[in-house]
Design an enzyme around this catalytic site. Structure first.
Site, PDB file in Angstrom:
ATOM      1  N   GLU A 183       7.508  -4.548  -6.566  1.00 54.19           N
ATOM      2  CA  GLU A 183       7.990  -3.199  -6.895  1.00 54.19           C
ATOM      3  C   GLU A 183       9.115  -3.224  -7.921  1.00 54.19           C
ATOM      4  O   GLU A 183      10.052  -4.027  -7.823  1.00 54.19           O
ATOM      5  CB  GLU A 183       8.487  -2.484  -5.639  1.00 54.19           C
ATOM      6  N   LYS A 232       4.117  -4.765   7.024  1.00 53.12           N
ATOM      7  CA  LYS A 232       4.755  -5.146   5.761  1.00 53.12           C
ATOM      8  C   LYS A 232       6.250  -5.239   5.975  1.00 53.12           C
ATOM      9  O   LYS A 232       6.838  -4.403   6.676  1.00 53.12           O
ATOM     10  CB  LYS A 232       4.455  -4.137   4.648  1.00 53.12           C
ATOM     11  N   ASP A 257       7.610   3.180   4.884  1.00 54.37           N
ATOM     12  CA  ASP A 257       8.855   3.782   5.383  1.00 54.37           C
ATOM     13  C   ASP A 257       9.394   4.808   4.387  1.00 54.37           C
ATOM     14  O   ASP A 257      10.383   5.493   4.664  1.00 54.37           O
ATOM     15  CB  ASP A 257       9.904   2.730   5.715  1.00 54.37           C
ATOM     16  N   SER A 258       8.707   4.971   3.254  1.00 54.17           N
ATOM     17  CA  SER A 258       9.008   6.067   2.339  1.00 54.17           C
ATOM     18  C   SER A 258       8.805   7.418   3.004  1.00 54.17           C
ATOM     19  O   SER A 258       9.238   8.444   2.473  1.00 54.17           O
ATOM     20  CB  SER A 258       8.130   5.971   1.087  1.00 54.17           C
ATOM     21  N   ASP A 315       4.705  -0.330   7.571  1.00 58.97           N
ATOM     22  CA  ASP A 315       5.996  -0.911   7.218  1.00 58.97           C
ATOM     23  C   ASP A 315       6.839  -1.180   8.458  1.00 58.97           C
ATOM     24  O   ASP A 315       6.899  -0.342   9.372  1.00 58.97           O
ATOM     25  CB  ASP A 315       6.784   0.056   6.320  1.00 58.97           C
TER      26      ASP A 315
END
Length: 290
Positions: free
Chosen positions: A205, A136, A67-68, A106
């Site tokens: 992360e 994810k 989703d970045s 995502d």
């Protein structure tokens, strides 16, 4: 009805894929046989487009449609506004462009937190409409029941603990997590809960190195580090960051290339040739055949 045949030799969108067998979820999970470090580190990068997937696929075990893309593709301030449709569209493109790597998509903010039933409905839609083999989602203990619900119903899940960008409004920033004992203990609890719930991989992360190393040794699922530790069972980066497409990147990113610089140079030369009328030349023009 006639069948449409695409010339794969000339089509940009559908070039002939190299033969091969795609990496599977069970194969990835089996690379780590219980708590400890995987025998060979897993290579993961983000991908958002068909062509990007084609270029990355031969070198990666896993491709993450993160989703970045909200930041990288759409210029959003955070990942919170990313929609399910956005993820599905990009996920399908990446699957079409790959043939070797396992593809995970995502689940965006708001698509799984409400209930495990809502999460299943949206996750199953992602797999059906993209062809990806896993989703994810972010969160630890709070999401363990949802992860168990999904995995027991045939949807492989990658967990995500530590710095969770979708929770940026609660966290108050993108600082590294685990600097005090309370945070460190929470990260460990979250990772264990996700592991016990059946996640086949766990992204760690933005945490202190020692914590990531400890978590990796404590869980059965392979861990994928991003701003974590070299002891993780694999690593992931945002592809545009590691290729040098952005001037400002997180501290944990290593730039392997200056693609922005090369693009700027190419566009500068193109603009100069257009303005001087030296492009196009005869080689780029259509003329009667003699």
């Amino acid at each position: 009805m006639s069948k449409i045949v695409i010339d794969t030799d000339t089509s940009r969108a559908t070039p002939t894929p190299l033969p091969g067998k795609r990496m599977t979820v069970p194969k990835i999970a089996a690379m780590k046989r219980g708590p400890g470090i995987a025998m060979e580190p897993l290579v993961m990068l983000t991908a958002y487009t068909m062509r990007q997937a084609q270029l990355l696929d031969p070198h990666c075990d896993m491709l993450l449609v993160g989703d970045s893309l909200g930041n990288v593709i759409y210029g959003l301030d955070s990942t919170v506004p990313v929609t399910l449709d956005m993820m599905i569209n990009h996920g399908a493109a990446v699957v079409r462009g790959s043939w070797n790597a396992q593809v995970t998509v995502d689940m965006p903010f708001g698509s799984y937190e409400e209930s495990k039933e809502v999460a299943f409905r949206n996750a199953s839609r992602i797999l059906k409409e993209t062809g990806a083999s896993a989703v994810k989602l972010e969160g630890g203990e709070a999401m363990a029941e949802t992860i168990q619900f999904l995995t027991s119903r045939g949807i492989p899940v990658i967990g995500h603990v530590g710095l969770t960008p979708q929770a940026i409004n609660v966290l108050g920033g993108y600082r590294a997590r685990g600097k005090d004992d309370a945070e460190a203990e929470k990260i460990m609890r979250d990772a264990k809960a996700v592991d016990d719930a059946g996640a086949f991989c766990i992204v760690i992360e933005g945490v202190m190195e020692e914590i990531a190393s400890t978590v990796t040794k404590a869980v059965s699922a392979p861990t994928i580090g991003i701003g974590a530790s070299r002891d993780c069972d694999g690593q992931v980066l945002v592809t545009e960051d590691m290729l040098g497409l952005f001037e400002r990147v997180p501290r944990f990113v290593k730039r392997y290339h200056d693609l922005a610089g090369e693009m700027t140079d190419a566009v500068t030369r193109y603009a100069a040739e257009v303005r001087s009328r030296s492009f196009p030349t005869e080689d780029q023009s259509y003329r009667p055949t003699k």
